[in-house]
Scaffold this motif. Structure first.
Motif, PDB file in Angstrom:
ATOM      1  N   ALA A  38      52.316-108.999 101.120  1.00  7.97           N
ATOM      2  CA  ALA A  38      52.702-107.817 101.896  1.00  7.97           C
ATOM      3  C   ALA A  38      51.786-106.615 101.663  1.00  7.97           C
ATOM      4  N   LEU A  39      50.879-106.708 100.705  1.00 10.36           N
ATOM      5  CA  LEU A  39      50.027-105.554 100.363  1.00 10.36           C
ATOM      6  C   LEU A  39      49.313-104.952 101.570  1.00 10.36           C
ATOM      7  N   PRO A  40      48.594-105.726 102.371  1.00 11.66           N
ATOM      8  CA  PRO A  40      47.904-105.113 103.513  1.00 11.66           C
ATOM      9  C   PRO A  40      48.865-104.381 104.464  1.00 11.66           C
ATOM     10  N   THR A  41      49.987-105.016 104.785  1.00 13.35           N
ATOM     11  CA  THR A  41      50.959-104.397 105.685  1.00 13.35           C
ATOM     12  C   THR A  41      51.542-103.133 105.072  1.00 13.35           C
ATOM     13  N   ASN A  42      51.881-103.204 103.782  1.00 12.75           N
ATOM     14  CA  ASN A  42      52.457-102.044 103.106  1.00 12.75           C
ATOM     15  C   ASN A  42      51.468-100.889 102.974  1.00 12.75           C
ATOM     16  N   CYS A  43      50.174-101.209 103.022  1.00 10.66           N
ATOM     17  CA  CYS A  43      49.143-100.168 102.972  1.00 10.66           C
ATOM     18  C   CYS A  43      48.683 -99.756 104.373  1.00 10.66           C
ATOM     19  N   GLY A  44      49.165-100.462 105.393  1.00 14.46           N
ATOM     20  CA  GLY A  44      48.779-100.137 106.761  1.00 14.46           C
ATOM     21  C   GLY A  44      47.351-100.511 107.100  1.00 14.46           C
TER      22      GLY A  44
ATOM     23  N   VAL B  87      34.768-105.454  94.137  1.00 16.36           N
ATOM     24  CA  VAL B  87      36.093-105.919  94.562  1.00 16.36           C
ATOM     25  C   VAL B  87      37.142-105.555  93.516  1.00 16.36           C
ATOM     26  N   LEU B  88      36.837-105.860  92.261  1.00 14.88           N
ATOM     27  CA  LEU B  88      37.804-105.595  91.190  1.00 14.88           C
ATOM     28  C   LEU B  88      38.020-104.100  90.988  1.00 14.88           C
ATOM     29  N   LYS B  89      36.970-103.316  91.139  1.00 13.51           N
ATOM     30  CA  LYS B  89      37.103-101.854  91.028  1.00 13.51           C
ATOM     31  C   LYS B  89      38.034-101.336  92.118  1.00 13.51           C
ATOM     32  N   ASP B  90      37.866-101.850  93.335  1.00  6.60           N
ATOM     33  CA  ASP B  90      38.704-101.407  94.447  1.00  6.60           C
ATOM     34  C   ASP B  90      40.167-101.791  94.254  1.00  6.60           C
ATOM     35  N   LEU B  91      40.410-102.979  93.723  1.00  3.00           N
ATOM     36  CA  LEU B  91      41.794-103.463  93.603  1.00  3.00           C
ATOM     37  C   LEU B  91      42.444-103.200  92.242  1.00  3.00           C
ATOM     38  N   ARG B  92      41.693-102.671  91.293  1.00  7.17           N
ATOM     39  CA  ARG B  92      42.260-102.401  89.961  1.00  7.17           C
ATOM     40  C   ARG B  92      43.529-101.545  90.029  1.00  7.17           C
ATOM     41  N   PRO B  93      43.590-100.508  90.883  1.00  3.99           N
ATOM     42  CA  PRO B  93      44.823 -99.704  90.941  1.00  3.99           C
ATOM     43  C   PRO B  93      46.042-100.473  91.464  1.00  3.99           C
ATOM     44  N   CYS B  94      45.840-101.688  91.949  1.00  2.12           N
ATOM     45  CA  CYS B  94      46.947-102.486  92.489  1.00  2.12           C
ATOM     46  C   CYS B  94      47.558-103.432  91.455  1.00  2.12           C
ATOM     47  N   VAL B  95      46.911-103.605  90.311  1.00  4.05           N
ATOM     48  CA  VAL B  95      47.325-104.646  89.363  1.00  4.05           C
ATOM     49  C   VAL B  95      48.778-104.493  88.929  1.00  4.05           C
ATOM     50  N   ASN B  96      49.165-103.328  88.433  1.00  2.00           N
ATOM     51  CA  ASN B  96      50.547-103.153  87.955  1.00  2.00           C
ATOM     52  C   ASN B  96      51.544-103.342  89.087  1.00  2.00           C
ATOM     53  N   TYR B  97      51.217-102.827  90.245  1.00  2.00           N
ATOM     54  CA  TYR B  97      52.100-102.992  91.407  1.00  2.00           C
ATOM     55  C   TYR B  97      52.261-104.477  91.759  1.00  2.00           C
ATOM     56  N   LEU B  98      51.162-105.202  91.788  1.00  2.00           N
ATOM     57  CA  LEU B  98      51.226-106.618  92.167  1.00  2.00           C
ATOM     58  C   LEU B  98      51.938-107.471  91.128  1.00  2.00           C
ATOM     59  N   LYS B  99      51.936-107.044  89.884  1.00  2.00           N
ATOM     60  CA  LYS B  99      52.609-107.814  88.837  1.00  2.00           C
ATOM     61  C   LYS B  99      54.101-107.503  88.770  1.00  2.00           C
ATOM     62  N   SER B 100      54.453-106.233  88.878  1.00  4.34           N
ATOM     63  CA  SER B 100      55.864-105.898  88.667  1.00  4.34           C
ATOM     64  C   SER B 100      56.342-104.703  89.483  1.00  4.34           C
ATOM     65  N   GLY B 101      55.671-104.410  90.570  1.00  4.49           N
ATOM     66  CA  GLY B 101      56.043-103.258  91.382  1.00  4.49           C
ATOM     67  C   GLY B 101      57.151-103.558  92.358  1.00  4.49           C
ATOM     68  N   SER B 102      57.472-102.525  93.113  1.00  8.78           N
ATOM     69  CA  SER B 102      58.444-102.661  94.197  1.00  8.78           C
ATOM     70  C   SER B 102      58.194-101.536  95.190  1.00  8.78           C
ATOM     71  N   GLY B 103      58.693-101.715  96.392  1.00  7.74           N
ATOM     72  CA  GLY B 103      58.522-100.673  97.403  1.00  7.74           C
ATOM     73  C   GLY B 103      57.081-100.558  97.867  1.00  7.74           C
ATOM     74  N   LYS B 104      56.681 -99.343  98.176  1.00  7.69           N
ATOM     75  CA  LYS B 104      55.327 -99.080  98.664  1.00  7.69           C
ATOM     76  C   LYS B 104      54.337 -99.092  97.503  1.00  7.69           C
ATOM     77  N   PRO B 105      53.131 -99.607  97.748  1.00  4.94           N
ATOM     78  CA  PRO B 105      52.091 -99.575  96.708  1.00  4.94           C
ATOM     79  C   PRO B 105      51.637 -98.140  96.442  1.00  4.94           C
ATOM     80  N   PRO B 106      51.096 -97.880  95.260  1.00  4.36           N
ATOM     81  CA  PRO B 106      50.571 -96.544  94.963  1.00  4.36           C
ATOM     82  C   PRO B 106      49.431 -96.177  95.927  1.00  4.36           C
ATOM     83  N   THR B 107      49.261 -94.894  96.161  1.00  9.06           N
ATOM     84  CA  THR B 107      48.211 -94.405  97.053  1.00  9.06           C
ATOM     85  C   THR B 107      46.832 -94.897  96.623  1.00  9.06           C
ATOM     86  N   ALA B 108      46.575 -94.885  95.313  1.00  5.93           N
ATOM     87  CA  ALA B 108      45.266 -95.326  94.810  1.00  5.93           C
ATOM     88  C   ALA B 108      45.030 -96.799  95.123  1.00  5.93           C
ATOM     89  N   CYS B 109      46.084 -97.589  95.091  1.00  5.21           N
ATOM     90  CA  CYS B 109      45.979 -99.013  95.417  1.00  5.21           C
ATOM     91  C   CYS B 109      45.589 -99.169  96.886  1.00  5.21           C
TER      92      CYS B 109
END
Length: 127
Positions: free
Chosen positions: A104-110, A42-64
């Protein structure tokens, strides 16, 4: 001849009864639903989302989104979903994500995630 036939029939009946008994024991001794997914998955899959979830904006990175999608595909059983929920909840409590971005992460990732990204989720209610 009749006694040989009777002996064969009795032996066949014993084999069938033994096989049924073994099957019943197997069914009762098999664990119900153990999670095939682990917190490290789980953590390996979501690790690319950490920076976005803490201080991101707009669309999440593709890796996330790729990681979140992999998690959604992997967490299919109730046990997997509950395990993923507990892992995400613990991680979210430690990292304190932006709640709007997390929601919003799931929706923003489709995608549809089987569990919310939240430090406050009640994992016992996950099916």
């Amino acid at each position: 001849m009749k006694s040989k036939l009777k002996l064969v029939t009795m032996n066949s009946s014993r084999v069938v009864v033994s096989a049924i008994a073994a099957l019943i024991m197997f069914l009762f001794l098999t664990p119900k639903s153990e999670a095939a997914i682990s917190c490290s998955d789980v953590l390996k899959d979501l690790r690319p989302c950490v920076n976005y979830l803490k201080s991101g904006s707009g669309k999440p990175p593709t890796a996330c989104c790729s990681g979140a999608s992999a998690l959604a595909s992997a967490a299919t059983s109730t046990a997997d979903k509950k395990t993923a929920c507990g892992c995400i909840k613990t991680a979210a409590q430690k990292m304190n994500p932006n709640s709007q971005l997390a929601q919003a992460l799931p929706t923003n990732c489709g995608i549809t995630l089987p569990v919310p990204v939240s430090p406050n989720v009640d994992c016992s209610k996950i099916n």
